[in-house]
Scaffold this motif. Structure first.
Motif, PDB file in Angstrom:
ATOM      1  N   TRP A 120       1.261  -1.830   0.046  1.00  0.00           N
ATOM      2  CA  TRP A 120       0.348  -0.114   0.156  1.00  0.00           C
ATOM      3  C   TRP A 120       0.891   0.908  -0.302  1.00  0.00           C
ATOM      4  N   SER A 121       1.702   1.427   0.995  1.00  0.00           N
ATOM      5  CA  SER A 121       2.893   2.756   0.679  1.00  0.00           C
ATOM      6  C   SER A 121       3.694   2.802  -0.466  1.00  0.00           C
ATOM      7  N   VAL A 122       3.640   2.250  -1.280  1.00  0.00           N
ATOM      8  CA  VAL A 122       4.581   1.912  -2.717  1.00  0.00           C
ATOM      9  C   VAL A 122       3.670   1.640  -3.715  1.00  0.00           C
ATOM     10  N   MET A 123       1.926   1.915  -3.345  1.00  0.00           N
ATOM     11  CA  MET A 123       1.481   2.028  -4.764  1.00  0.00           C
ATOM     12  C   MET A 123       0.669   3.918  -4.001  1.00  0.00           C
ATOM     13  N   ASN A 124       0.993   4.099  -2.627  1.00  0.00           N
ATOM     14  CA  ASN A 124       0.330   5.669  -2.996  1.00  0.00           C
ATOM     15  C   ASN A 124       1.281   6.693  -2.897  1.00  0.00           C
ATOM     16  N   ILE A 125       2.335   6.169  -2.755  1.00  0.00           N
ATOM     17  CA  ILE A 125       3.737   7.125  -3.614  1.00  0.00           C
ATOM     18  C   ILE A 125       3.618   7.549  -4.686  1.00  0.00           C
ATOM     19  N   LEU A 126       3.601   6.092  -5.548  1.00  0.00           N
ATOM     20  CA  LEU A 126       3.985   5.652  -7.204  1.00  0.00           C
ATOM     21  C   LEU A 126       2.447   6.441  -7.677  1.00  0.00           C
ATOM     22  N   LYS A 127       1.680   6.886  -6.821  1.00  0.00           N
ATOM     23  CA  LYS A 127       0.012   6.841  -7.529  1.00  0.00           C
ATOM     24  C   LYS A 127      -0.545   5.560  -8.512  1.00  0.00           C
ATOM     25  N   TYR A 128      -0.378   4.377  -7.974  1.00  0.00           N
ATOM     26  CA  TYR A 128      -1.242   3.399  -8.423  1.00  0.00           C
ATOM     27  C   TYR A 128      -2.783   3.093  -7.553  1.00  0.00           C
ATOM     28  N   ARG A 129      -3.656   3.715  -8.726  1.00  0.00           N
ATOM     29  CA  ARG A 129      -5.045   3.063  -7.295  1.00  0.00           C
ATOM     30  C   ARG A 129      -4.748   1.601  -6.777  1.00  0.00           C
ATOM     31  N   THR A 130      -5.524   1.852  -5.807  1.00  0.00           N
ATOM     32  CA  THR A 130      -5.938   0.141  -5.148  1.00  0.00           C
ATOM     33  C   THR A 130      -7.542   0.047  -5.643  1.00  0.00           C
ATOM     34  N   PHE A 131      -7.682  -1.504  -5.842  1.00  0.00           N
ATOM     35  CA  PHE A 131      -9.625  -1.495  -5.978  1.00  0.00           C
ATOM     36  C   PHE A 131      -9.806  -2.308  -5.166  1.00  0.00           C
ATOM     37  N   ASP A 132     -11.387  -1.423  -4.519  1.00  0.00           N
ATOM     38  CA  ASP A 132     -11.680  -2.164  -3.435  1.00  0.00           C
ATOM     39  C   ASP A 132     -12.425  -3.117  -3.492  1.00  0.00           C
ATOM     40  N   SER A 133     -12.963  -3.373  -4.759  1.00  0.00           N
ATOM     41  CA  SER A 133     -14.103  -4.319  -4.730  1.00  0.00           C
ATOM     42  C   SER A 133     -13.432  -5.317  -6.322  1.00  0.00           C
ATOM     43  N   ASN A 134     -14.092  -6.647  -6.667  1.00  0.00           N
ATOM     44  CA  ASN A 134     -13.714  -6.602  -7.942  1.00  0.00           C
ATOM     45  C   ASN A 134     -14.395  -6.173  -9.125  1.00  0.00           C
ATOM     46  N   ALA A 135     -15.876  -5.203  -8.516  1.00  0.00           N
ATOM     47  CA  ALA A 135     -16.292  -5.061 -10.308  1.00  0.00           C
ATOM     48  C   ALA A 135     -15.491  -3.005 -10.209  1.00  0.00           C
ATOM     49  N   GLU A 136     -14.555  -2.720  -9.638  1.00  0.00           N
ATOM     50  CA  GLU A 136     -13.830  -2.016  -9.544  1.00  0.00           C
ATOM     51  C   GLU A 136     -12.475  -1.842 -10.505  1.00  0.00           C
ATOM     52  N   ARG A 137     -12.426  -3.727 -10.347  1.00  0.00           N
ATOM     53  CA  ARG A 137     -10.968  -3.980 -11.084  1.00  0.00           C
ATOM     54  C   ARG A 137     -11.069  -4.241 -11.990  1.00  0.00           C
ATOM     55  N   MET A 138     -12.333  -4.209 -12.708  1.00  0.00           N
ATOM     56  CA  MET A 138     -12.868  -4.920 -14.150  1.00  0.00           C
ATOM     57  C   MET A 138     -13.321  -4.022 -14.643  1.00  0.00           C
ATOM     58  N   ASP A 139     -13.837  -2.952 -14.054  1.00  0.00           N
ATOM     59  CA  ASP A 139     -13.910  -1.696 -14.694  1.00  0.00           C
ATOM     60  C   ASP A 139     -12.827  -1.239 -15.696  1.00  0.00           C
ATOM     61  N   GLY A 140     -13.505  -1.399 -16.949  1.00  0.00           N
ATOM     62  CA  GLY A 140     -12.566  -0.457 -17.802  1.00  0.00           C
ATOM     63  C   GLY A 140     -12.252   0.504 -17.885  1.00  0.00           C
ATOM     64  N   THR A 141     -12.999   1.245 -17.630  1.00  0.00           N
ATOM     65  CA  THR A 141     -12.633   3.569 -17.706  1.00  0.00           C
ATOM     66  C   THR A 141     -11.802   3.608 -16.281  1.00  0.00           C
ATOM     67  N   LEU A 142     -11.832   3.121 -14.693  1.00  0.00           N
ATOM     68  CA  LEU A 142     -10.743   3.087 -14.093  1.00  0.00           C
ATOM     69  C   LEU A 142      -9.818   2.697 -14.488  1.00  0.00           C
ATOM     70  N   SER A 143      -8.954   3.655 -14.231  1.00  0.00           N
ATOM     71  CA  SER A 143      -7.440   3.771 -14.878  1.00  0.00           C
ATOM     72  C   SER A 143      -6.798   2.893 -12.946  1.00  0.00           C
ATOM     73  N   ALA A 144      -5.674   2.123 -13.344  1.00  0.00           N
ATOM     74  CA  ALA A 144      -5.137   1.766 -12.500  1.00  0.00           C
ATOM     75  C   ALA A 144      -3.888   2.288 -11.977  1.00  0.00           C
ATOM     76  N   LYS A 145      -3.868   3.254 -12.618  1.00  0.00           N
ATOM     77  CA  LYS A 145      -2.518   4.283 -11.506  1.00  0.00           C
ATOM     78  C   LYS A 145      -4.217   5.967 -12.229  1.00  0.00           C
ATOM     79  N   TYR A 146      -3.013   7.068 -11.538  1.00  0.00           N
ATOM     80  CA  TYR A 146      -4.063   8.355 -10.970  1.00  0.00           C
ATOM     81  C   TYR A 146      -3.224   8.975 -11.906  1.00  0.00           C
TER      82      TYR A 146
END
Length: 440
Positions: free
Chosen positions: A414-440
């Motif tokens: 979590w700490s590294v992802m936060n520094i590098l601005k990678y998005r965390t997915f809180d649900s399987n629906a978010e993970r499969m949502d193609g409109t949500l980028s995996a980074k900020y």
């Protein structure tokens, strides 16, 4: 009676005269034949010396032979890479005298002489990253410049010696000396820094034989031909000649580039204090993609995912903290790059990279980059896929990993992802949502 005897005497004298003349002619012919044969043998011996031996009379000025197609085919091992054949032809004509089919060896010139100006002041770049984090693609993009000398993973052998404690643990050098390997962190770090510094300064004769002959030499355009030489030449003297050729090529380059996954930012800092022209590209990737890719190449057992992901992200976190310190100590000499940014905007990011190390980005190189990222053309990487859509390849983990595994990696990193601005997915629906980028 007197007349008849006189006539017979004259006839006898005449016969003896002719016999004497014939004997002289035969002797003359024999002598002439021996002289002619001697001359022919001397000529044959001279030609044989000129053709087969190195010889002091041979100055190498007319050596422009090329490597035979079968030799290149042996290296390719069935790979259909016609561009490699051209690169071999470009490298070998000024280095290789001929390929001897009898003993399967290259015959090199006795001495390698710099006939071009050696560049005394050159820029230096280390691509410091982690296994399966996009360094092969990044290094391939940078090495397309004709001004670059690129070495791929020179620290591989020293790590192999460290992990293979059952071996004799001895490093052998071209001058015949050897160095016992000491299995402690201080010795290991010192050897790594020494290897990197030798490459950066094009002092390749100082490298140990194991480093020089490792298979990674085939993974760079700058060292691939040398790898073929080292593969065929086990004799230390001939290997030394091959290394001198490679060393001269390095010294004629404007930028020396090294790609490493077996180093740390602390080691980069120590090198930068000694190498004022050294810059570091700190390449990072979303740990979720890195973990999935490492698993696919057999780097760890999936049941060890929690421990492996935690160890990886702790290492990345330490390097990021050190990067911040190094950036303040040496402004403008650290470039932090996310792999995903490169694959999403390859031309734009490459322009920034080339500017960072004072290289010129040509239209030809831009076309090459586009072809290997979105055109579907292979980039010569034996352990990579063809990137018909580089962005889709970089984010393939979103579809190929379970949400439970993604959640596990996110919790450990979590700490590294936060520094590098990678998005965390809180649900399987978010993970499969193609409109949500995996980074900020």
């Amino acid at each position: 009676m007197t007349t008849s005897w006189r006539s017979m005497a004259l006839q006898i004298c005449s016969i003896e005269l002719w016999m004497s003349m014939l004997r002289r002619v035969r002797l003359y012919k024999q002598t002439l034949a021996i002289l002619l044969l001697t001359v022919l043998l001397l000529i044959a011996f001279y030609l044989s010396e000129e053709k087969n031996a190195f010889g002091s009379k041979y100055d190498g000025s007319e050596v422009r032979s090329v490597v035979k197609t079968k030799v290149v085919a042996r290296y390719k091992q069935g790979q259909d890479q016609t561009s490699d054949h051209k690169k071999f032809k470009d490298y070998f004509p000024r280095n290789v005298r001929k390929f001897n089919r009898t003993n399967n060896k290259f015959q090199f010139l006795p001495d390698v002489i710099d006939d071009e100006e050696t560049i005394l002041v050159r820029d230096k770049l280390i691509i410091m990253t982690y296994m399966r984090s996009g360094s092969t693609l990044t290094g391939d993009i940078i090495q397309q410049s004709q001004d670059v000398f690129y070495m791929y993973e020179p620290l591989w052998n020293i790590e192999r010696v460290l992990t293979n404690k059952s071996g004799n643990g001895t490093l052998t050098f071209l001058n015949g000396t050897s160095l016992p390997f000491v299995y402690n962190a201080e010795f290991y770090m010192a050897r790594k820094i020494q290897i990197l510094e030798s490459v950066l300064n094009c002092s390749l004769m100082e490298l140990d034989v194991g480093t020089l002959t490792q298979y990674h030499m085939f993974n760079s355009l700058s060292t691939r031909a040398f790898g073929l030489c080292a593969n065929h030449q086990k004799d230390m003297e001939i290997l030394g000649r091959c290394v001198r050729v490679l060393q001269n090529d390095c010294r004629k380059s404007k930028v020396v580039v090294i790609k490493v996954i077996r180093s740390s930012m602390l080691e980069m800092y120590r090198l930068m204090t000694r190498e004022p022209r050294l810059k570091v590209l700190h390449l990072l990737r979303d740990p979720r993609g890195t973990m999935k890719s490492q698993y696919l190449v057999g780097a760890f057992n999936w049941t060890h995912l929690p421990k492996t992901s935690l160890g990886h992200c702790q290492r990345v976190s330490r390097d990021l903290e050190m990067s911040q310190f190094v950036s303040e100590e040496f402004p403008g000499r650290i470039f932090i790059l996310r792999y995903e940014d490169l694959v999403e905007r390859p031309i734009r990011v490459t322009k920034q990279l080339y500017s960072f190390v004072n290289l010129t980005l040509t239209l030809e190189i831009q076309n090459y980059i586009w072809n290997i990222t979105y055109g579907g053309n292979p980039d010569g990487c034996n352990i990579c896929t063809v990137r018909e859509n580089a962005t889709e390849t970089a984010y393939s983990w979103r579809k190929k990993m379970s949400f439970a595994s993604i959640w596990m990696i996110q919790s450990q990193c979590w700490s590294v992802m936060n520094i590098l601005k990678y998005r965390t997915f809180d649900s399987n629906a978010e993970r499969m949502d193609g409109t949500l980028s995996a980074k900020y």
